[in-house]
Scaffold this motif. Sequence first.
Motif, short mmCIF file in Angstrom:
data_model
loop_
_atom_site.label_atom_id
_atom_site.label_comp_id
_atom_site.label_asym_id
_atom_site.label_seq_id
_atom_site.Cartn_x
_atom_site.Cartn_y
_atom_site.Cartn_z
N TYR A 110 -10.87 -17.09 -44.66
CA TYR A 110 -9.90 -16.91 -45.79
C TYR A 110 -9.96 -16.12 -46.89
CZ TYR A 110 -8.67 -21.14 -42.91
OH TYR A 110 -8.30 -21.83 -41.98
N GLY A 111 -10.81 -15.14 -46.76
CA GLY A 111 -11.21 -14.20 -47.90
C GLY A 111 -11.67 -14.77 -49.30
N GLN A 112 -12.64 -15.84 -49.16
CA GLN A 112 -13.13 -16.65 -50.15
C GLN A 112 -14.34 -15.92 -50.51
OE1 GLN A 112 -14.08 -20.42 -48.24
NE2 GLN A 112 -11.91 -21.21 -48.44
N PHE A 113 -14.77 -15.12 -49.70
CA PHE A 113 -16.08 -14.16 -49.98
C PHE A 113 -15.74 -12.73 -49.62
CE2 PHE A 113 -17.65 -18.34 -49.73
CZ PHE A 113 -18.64 -18.45 -50.94
N THR A 114 -16.28 -11.68 -50.12
CA THR A 114 -16.33 -10.42 -49.76
C THR A 114 -17.81 -10.17 -49.51
OG1 THR A 114 -14.39 -9.75 -50.70
CG2 THR A 114 -15.72 -8.02 -50.24
N GLY A 115 -18.28 -9.47 -48.40
CA GLY A 115 -19.70 -8.99 -48.23
C GLY A 115 -19.94 -7.87 -48.76
N HIS A 116 -21.36 -7.54 -49.01
CA HIS A 116 -21.96 -6.20 -49.58
C HIS A 116 -23.34 -6.33 -49.05
CE1 HIS A 116 -23.14 -3.72 -53.16
NE2 HIS A 116 -22.95 -2.96 -51.99
N VAL A 117 -23.41 -5.29 -48.28
CA VAL A 117 -24.72 -4.77 -47.67
C VAL A 117 -24.96 -3.64 -48.07
CG1 VAL A 117 -25.89 -4.45 -45.41
CG2 VAL A 117 -24.51 -6.26 -45.75
N ILE A 118 -26.28 -3.41 -48.63
CA ILE A 118 -27.22 -2.24 -49.29
C ILE A 118 -28.14 -1.83 -48.54
CG2 ILE A 118 -28.20 -1.15 -51.10
CD1 ILE A 118 -26.88 -3.21 -53.10
N VAL A 119 -28.02 -0.62 -47.74
CA VAL A 119 -29.04 -0.07 -46.89
C VAL A 119 -29.65 1.21 -47.58
CG1 VAL A 119 -29.71 0.79 -44.65
CG2 VAL A 119 -27.80 -0.76 -44.85
N GLU A 120 -31.10 1.30 -47.62
CA GLU A 120 -31.79 2.34 -48.44
C GLU A 120 -32.50 3.00 -47.18
OE1 GLU A 120 -32.68 0.67 -52.87
OE2 GLU A 120 -34.26 0.49 -51.14
N VAL A 121 -32.22 4.38 -47.24
CA VAL A 121 -32.62 5.31 -46.03
C VAL A 121 -33.28 6.31 -46.60
CG1 VAL A 121 -31.92 6.76 -44.02
CG2 VAL A 121 -30.50 4.79 -44.88
N ASP A 122 -34.59 6.60 -46.01
CA ASP A 122 -35.28 7.95 -46.31
C ASP A 122 -34.39 9.27 -45.99
OD1 ASP A 122 -37.27 10.35 -46.02
OD2 ASP A 122 -38.77 8.73 -46.62
N TYR A 144 -19.63 -11.70 -52.75
CA TYR A 144 -19.00 -11.96 -53.96
C TYR A 144 -17.88 -13.06 -53.91
CZ TYR A 144 -20.73 -7.33 -54.88
OH TYR A 144 -21.75 -6.32 -55.08
N ASP A 145 -18.11 -14.33 -54.49
CA ASP A 145 -17.29 -15.31 -54.61
C ASP A 145 -15.91 -14.86 -55.16
OD1 ASP A 145 -15.79 -17.66 -54.80
OD2 ASP A 145 -17.63 -18.91 -55.32
N MET A 146 -14.67 -14.85 -54.63
CA MET A 146 -13.65 -14.39 -54.87
C MET A 146 -12.81 -15.14 -55.96
SD MET A 146 -12.96 -11.26 -53.94
CE MET A 146 -14.76 -10.91 -53.97
N ASN A 147 -13.20 -16.51 -55.97
CA ASN A 147 -12.75 -17.44 -56.76
C ASN A 147 -13.45 -17.08 -58.20
OD1 ASN A 147 -11.12 -19.34 -55.19
ND2 ASN A 147 -12.77 -19.90 -54.33
N GLU A 148 -14.48 -16.58 -58.33
CA GLU A 148 -15.08 -16.06 -59.72
C GLU A 148 -14.72 -15.01 -60.19
OE1 GLU A 148 -19.29 -16.66 -59.05
OE2 GLU A 148 -19.25 -18.95 -58.78
N MET A 149 -13.90 -14.04 -59.25
CA MET A 149 -13.70 -12.81 -59.91
C MET A 149 -12.52 -12.79 -60.85
SD MET A 149 -15.69 -10.80 -58.24
CE MET A 149 -15.01 -9.21 -58.23
N LYS A 150 -12.55 -11.96 -61.71
CA LYS A 150 -11.21 -12.06 -62.77
C LYS A 150 -9.88 -11.84 -61.86
CE LYS A 150 -9.64 -9.52 -66.83
NZ LYS A 150 -9.85 -8.50 -67.62
N PRO A 151 -8.92 -12.63 -62.30
CA PRO A 151 -7.60 -12.41 -61.69
C PRO A 151 -6.98 -10.98 -61.80
CG PRO A 151 -7.76 -14.35 -63.02
CD PRO A 151 -8.87 -13.84 -63.25
N VAL A 152 -6.36 -10.59 -60.89
CA VAL A 152 -5.78 -9.32 -60.92
C VAL A 152 -4.41 -9.39 -61.66
CG1 VAL A 152 -4.51 -7.42 -59.46
CG2 VAL A 152 -6.80 -8.59 -58.90
N GLU A 153 -3.96 -8.30 -62.32
CA GLU A 153 -2.75 -8.35 -63.03
C GLU A 153 -1.64 -8.48 -61.88
OE1 GLU A 153 0.10 -5.30 -65.96
OE2 GLU A 153 -1.84 -4.79 -65.17
#
Length: 460
Positions: A223-235, A249-258
């Motif tokens: 339900y879009g409650q979270f957005t995922g973020h994966v960071i991969v570091e490569v040589d 990222y918890d979307m409930n904690e994000m600042k509301p959009v205009e």
Amino acid sequence: MEVLHIYHTNDLHSHFEHWPRIHQLVTQRRKWHEQEGDEFLLLDIGDHMDRWHPLADATRGKGIVELLNAASYDAVTFGNNEGITQSYEDLDNMYESRQFPVLAANLYREDGTRPEWLQPYKIFTTKAGTKIGTIGLTVNFNHIYDLLGWKVTDPIEELEACLKELKGKADIIVLLSHLGIHDDERIGTMFPEVDVVLGGHTHHILHEGKQVENTLLAAAGKYGQFTGHVIVEVDEKTKKVLTKKASLYDMNEMKPVENEKEIIESLYAKGKGLLEVPVVDLPHPLTAKHFEESPLADLLCKTLKEWCNADCAFLNAGLLLNGLDKGRVTQYDLLAICPHPINPCTVRLTGAELKEVLLQTKDEKWPHLQIKGLGFRGTVMGNFVYEGIDFRKTSEHTSEILINSEAINPKSIYTVAIPDMFTFGRFFPEIFRSQTKKYFVPEFLRDILREKLTELYPNS
């Protein structure tokens, strides 16, 4: 060292209450990361659409593709809600305006060819020359896909074939998996060459990912409650993966959009407007109650029996969220009262099995039981409603069951019409075990109700 940022969403199910924040987050982050010289990918793992929402229903998913385009998704796979809750033609046309590749290695036409809008994988090449092999897989509901005219194959076998093709061609393997957590864990164990699995389908939440052997699993719930973020570091020189980490990222904690509320409401209003198509003009209201006499539920049950040409039928009154008022009834009204992507179904049972099932429906646990999943988009089960089935009291402590006014015969075979959600394991063991289930697709319960109403009130 090269840094790759992968943002991912899954299983929104057309719950757009967080969509403005997701859109803002991923578009801003793309700009930030690219300004820093890092690589960025935005991926969706399926079930972004769900036909309970009028925009998804009215546009058969095309409105969802417009949202994905506007957010500049780099690739998507699709889930069962895109794949089996609409007709062959609707899925085949859904992605015609896409601005991204659709990845699913295990879907084919019946003749074994792939549709032109679909590919098994995509290789993304970074500015430093690193090649990211991105594979898509969708859940193997082969029986329903067969009925719709598609062919789905074993996702593990298709993954193995893709990995063979990508060997030597890709430095990093990312899998878009609408298979569920258990298959994702299995893949991590079986295929160490898969660096990251972005998961969905089972709505699991992995706040910091999960490491299975060499593979990092990531998933963002529902339900879009979270957005995922994966960071991969490569040589940069060897192209070897150095580190992998996942976060949400918890979307409930994000600042509301205009104008956030207006954006969300406009998506609903757009779909509703498209569905304001008259169906009938009712001369009287048809009420629907969860725990009392429910004329509309009775009509739906009768319609289900007729549609399936069954001996009898039963369903739960909670399938109807409301009744229909006197006057004009539109396609939107039918969606609003019956939003479930649930199909008619039949199962053949012996009289003894059917008696056991029907006695179970009388258990007092059912009416107030809250149901989630299996296509159900309501709240509670509600009372059971029957057609061609009667319970007759024979004494103070005993009763008998009649099928079309005749006592049930334990050895006879009966064709029973039901909502397809009853074929799954948590309801009735006798139905779940039966090998004689027949699904009627692509019609939903609201579709057969619409046809019955137009038959009853042809001049309205």
